[in-house]
Design a protein around this motif. Structure first.
Motif, mmCIF file in Angstrom:
data_model
loop_
_atom_site.group_PDB
_atom_site.id
_atom_site.type_symbol
_atom_site.label_atom_id
_atom_site.label_comp_id
_atom_site.label_asym_id
_atom_site.label_seq_id
_atom_site.Cartn_x
_atom_site.Cartn_y
_atom_site.Cartn_z
ATOM 1 N N LEU A 93 0.834 -1.095 0.102
ATOM 2 C CA LEU A 93 -0.023 -0.128 -0.053
ATOM 3 C C LEU A 93 0.836 1.249 0.006
ATOM 4 O O LEU A 93 2.300 1.251 0.360
ATOM 5 N N SER A 147 -2.356 3.885 7.841
ATOM 6 C CA SER A 147 -3.463 2.832 7.838
ATOM 7 C C SER A 147 -4.080 2.644 9.110
ATOM 8 O O SER A 147 -5.114 1.841 9.420
ATOM 9 N N TYR A 180 -7.244 -1.811 2.656
ATOM 10 C CA TYR A 180 -6.616 -2.559 1.629
ATOM 11 C C TYR A 180 -7.673 -2.938 0.650
ATOM 12 O O TYR A 180 -7.303 -2.864 -0.390
ATOM 13 N N THR A 226 -10.402 -1.467 -0.024
ATOM 14 C CA THR A 226 -10.869 -0.176 -0.773
ATOM 15 C C THR A 226 -9.748 -0.094 -2.166
ATOM 16 O O THR A 226 -10.299 0.107 -3.295
ATOM 17 N N VAL A 227 -8.582 -0.084 -1.732
ATOM 18 C CA VAL A 227 -7.483 0.193 -2.885
ATOM 19 C C VAL A 227 -7.531 -1.251 -3.745
ATOM 20 O O VAL A 227 -7.465 -0.661 -4.772
ATOM 21 N N ARG A 239 -9.940 5.390 -4.674
ATOM 22 C CA ARG A 239 -8.881 6.567 -4.286
ATOM 23 C C ARG A 239 -8.757 7.048 -3.018
ATOM 24 O O ARG A 239 -9.892 7.249 -2.552
ATOM 25 N N ILE A 240 -7.659 6.935 -2.440
ATOM 26 C CA ILE A 240 -7.408 7.271 -1.247
ATOM 27 C C ILE A 240 -6.859 8.796 -1.051
ATOM 28 O O ILE A 240 -5.607 8.974 -1.903
#
Length: 233
Positions: free
Chosen positions: A148, A153, A186, A188-189, A194-195
């Motif tokens: 990541l 996190s 994790y 979501t990615v 998009r973070i």
């Protein structure tokens, strides 16, 4: 609408001050919002204290869980009870700065998840240098093992659209303690989300005692990271 979820357990000493601050900031920013306190039947009377303090405030709701306890499952219950399309998850101890809330909400229009991060430029932690560096090191481990690019996190200060959850298996995410955030980010990615990380500085508790014991949860967090690496869940 924006739903701010505050999971609580024995937070009577500081919760009313925090909720009042959130309400004032959200109103000043002209947000359509609610504050949802999800309490695990705190023996110190947290839920009753909030209900009494905000009985005339329609934007504040209290949901009491009985026979259940745990941070991750309380957050999931809050999401299920929330009325808003945009969800905000904050710690109830005052570590997370409510002043950052309007900016995070605005940024969530362009990103799937916005994180209040201690480990991007401008972020930090006033409370404990030891905890700051321990968490920093563990976040490096997370980045290496899971690949990541997220710096924090373990923040737990999150803003996201409910639609993000439609792509996740809630049962595999919302269990345990703060490690739920690792799994949430994790997946979501992995799903193409998009973070965005925005710097925040953790402040001091507004009252009560901390329930976060980093080293008490260390092996649980570590197991969660390697389980994701090996099994993807």
């Amino acid at each position: 609408m924006v739903s701010v979820i505050l999971p609580t357990y024995n937070e009577r000493d500081g919760i009313a001050e925090l909720v009042a601050e959130i309400v004032a900031i959200a109103r000043a920013a002209r947000l359509d919002f609610e504050v949802l306190v999800v309490d695990d039947a705190s023996p110190d009377g947290t839920a009753a204290h909030v209900e009494e303090a905000f009985h005339a405030e329609p934007t504040v709701r209290v949901h009491v869980r009985r026979g259940e306890r745990g941070l991750a499952s309380a957050i999931r219950r809050g999401i299920e009870q929330a009325l808003g399309d945009l969800v905000v998850v904050m710690d109830s101890d005052g570590n997370h700065d409510p002043a950052l809330l309007p900016l995070m909400v605005r940024c969530a229009t362009d990103f799937d998840v916005v994180i209040g991060s201690r480990y991007v430029l401008g972020g930090g932690m006033l409370t404990s240098a030891f905890r700051y560096w321990a968490s920093y090191a563990f976040n490096i481990l997370i980045r290496i093992v899971l690949g990541l690019r997220i710096h924090d996190s373990l923040s737990g200060y999150l803003v996201f659209r409910r639609g993000v959850l439609d792509r996740l298996d809630a049962d595999s995410v919302f269990h345990g303690y703060g490690d739920y955030a690792i799994r949430f980010l994790y997946h979501t990615v992995r799903g193409g989300g998009r973070i965005l990380e925005i710097p925040t500085v953790y402040g001091f508790r507004k009252g009560g005692e901390s329930k976060t014991r980093f080293f008490a949860y260390f092996w649980t967090y570590l197991a969660s990271v390697f389980r994701l690496r090996l099994r993807g869940r």
